[in-house]
Design a protein around this motif. Structure first.
Motif, short mmCIF file in Angstrom:
data_model
loop_
_atom_site.label_atom_id
_atom_site.label_comp_id
_atom_site.label_asym_id
_atom_site.label_seq_id
_atom_site.Cartn_x
_atom_site.Cartn_y
_atom_site.Cartn_z
N VAL A 47 20.67 -8.46 15.46
CA VAL A 47 21.74 -8.86 14.76
C VAL A 47 21.61 -7.99 13.42
CG1 VAL A 47 22.67 -10.67 13.44
CG2 VAL A 47 21.31 -11.39 15.45
N ASP A 48 22.80 -7.36 13.47
CA ASP A 48 23.40 -6.72 12.05
C ASP A 48 23.77 -7.65 11.19
OD1 ASP A 48 24.96 -5.13 10.18
OD2 ASP A 48 24.95 -3.44 11.72
N VAL A 49 23.34 -7.94 9.91
CA VAL A 49 23.76 -9.22 9.20
C VAL A 49 24.73 -8.50 8.10
CG1 VAL A 49 21.65 -10.60 9.50
CG2 VAL A 49 21.61 -8.92 7.48
N GLY A 68 24.93 -12.41 7.17
CA GLY A 68 24.18 -13.45 6.68
C GLY A 68 24.87 -14.69 6.41
N PHE A 85 15.21 -13.47 16.92
CA PHE A 85 16.11 -12.79 16.39
C PHE A 85 15.45 -11.61 15.65
CE2 PHE A 85 18.50 -16.46 17.17
CZ PHE A 85 19.77 -16.21 17.49
N VAL A 87 16.54 -8.87 12.86
CA VAL A 87 17.81 -8.76 11.90
C VAL A 87 17.35 -7.30 11.16
CG1 VAL A 87 18.20 -11.09 11.72
CG2 VAL A 87 16.53 -9.97 10.26
N CYS A 89 19.90 -4.95 7.99
CA CYS A 89 20.85 -4.62 6.92
C CYS A 89 21.17 -3.25 6.70
CB CYS A 89 20.78 -5.25 5.84
SG CYS A 89 22.10 -5.82 4.75
N VAL A 97 18.85 -8.74 4.65
CA VAL A 97 18.09 -9.02 5.67
C VAL A 97 17.08 -9.82 5.18
CG1 VAL A 97 16.29 -7.31 5.32
CG2 VAL A 97 16.68 -7.97 7.69
N ALA A 100 18.90 -13.27 5.34
CA ALA A 100 19.11 -13.81 6.82
C ALA A 100 17.88 -14.34 7.65
CB ALA A 100 19.89 -12.53 7.73
N VAL A 111 11.92 -15.04 13.79
CA VAL A 111 12.55 -13.75 13.29
C VAL A 111 11.79 -12.65 12.92
CG1 VAL A 111 12.54 -14.87 10.91
CG2 VAL A 111 14.56 -13.40 11.83
N GLU A 113 12.16 -8.70 10.80
CA GLU A 113 13.15 -7.61 10.26
C GLU A 113 12.95 -6.34 11.03
OE1 GLU A 113 13.12 -5.24 6.24
OE2 GLU A 113 11.81 -6.84 6.32
N CYS A 144 26.54 -8.97 2.83
CA CYS A 144 25.42 -9.89 3.46
C CYS A 144 25.65 -11.29 2.82
CB CYS A 144 24.12 -9.34 2.94
SG CYS A 144 23.87 -7.50 3.70
#
Length: 144
Positions: A47-49, A68, A85, A87, A89, A97, A100, A111, A113, A144
């Motif tokens: 996921v690009d936040v 985000g 996920f 994530v 940024c 990031v 998010a 999640v 990063e 974001c």
């Protein structure tokens, strides 16, 4: 004379092992994401936040865009809570990031990063996907 590096002693090995092992549970890097994509072992949602304009200008291939601020129980209702996920940024200069990741964790999702974000991806010599070309005058801030 003691160097600036040794002015604060290094942690004992057992503590360093715990610290660095724990960090790996929170993060992955661009090479690991790319390697997983190349081998077909993509068992996570990338996921690009950043905001939609930044995403359109260039994003990691295979990523979806969920800014985000839009990460909510409603927007993620289609994903089982076991979904991992990953994530990212813009890069290390952006804390979107982390915001998010906090939201996803609070919603009960695992999640990680992708450290480095877009900057790290490009530093690895990897290409971005481009969705739409916008005029150069369009602001593409992180959003974001």
């Amino acid at each position: 004379m003691t160097s600036q590096v040794r002015a604060i002693p290094a942690a004992p090995s057992a503590i360093a092992l715990m610290h660095f092992s724990n960090r790996l549970t929170f993060e992955t890097d661009c090479s690991d994401v790319y390697g997983s994509q190349q081998s077909g072992d993509v068992d996570f949602v990338l996921v690009d936040v950043r905001g939609p304009l930044a995403f359109e200008r260039g994003h990691v291939p295979g990523a979806i865009n969920i800014p985000g601020r839009l990460l909510t129980a409603e927007s993620l209702a289609g994903y089982p809570t076991s979904t991992l996920f990953v994530v990212y940024c813009a890069g290390p200069h952006c804390n979107g990031v982390h915001k998010a990741a906090v939201k996803l964790a609070a919603l009960g999702y695992p999640v990680k990063e992708m450290i480095g974000g877009v900057t790290g991806w490009l530093d690895e010599g990897l290409e971005l996907s481009v969705a739409v070309q916008r005029p150069a005058t369009t602001a593409i801030g992180c959003e974001c």
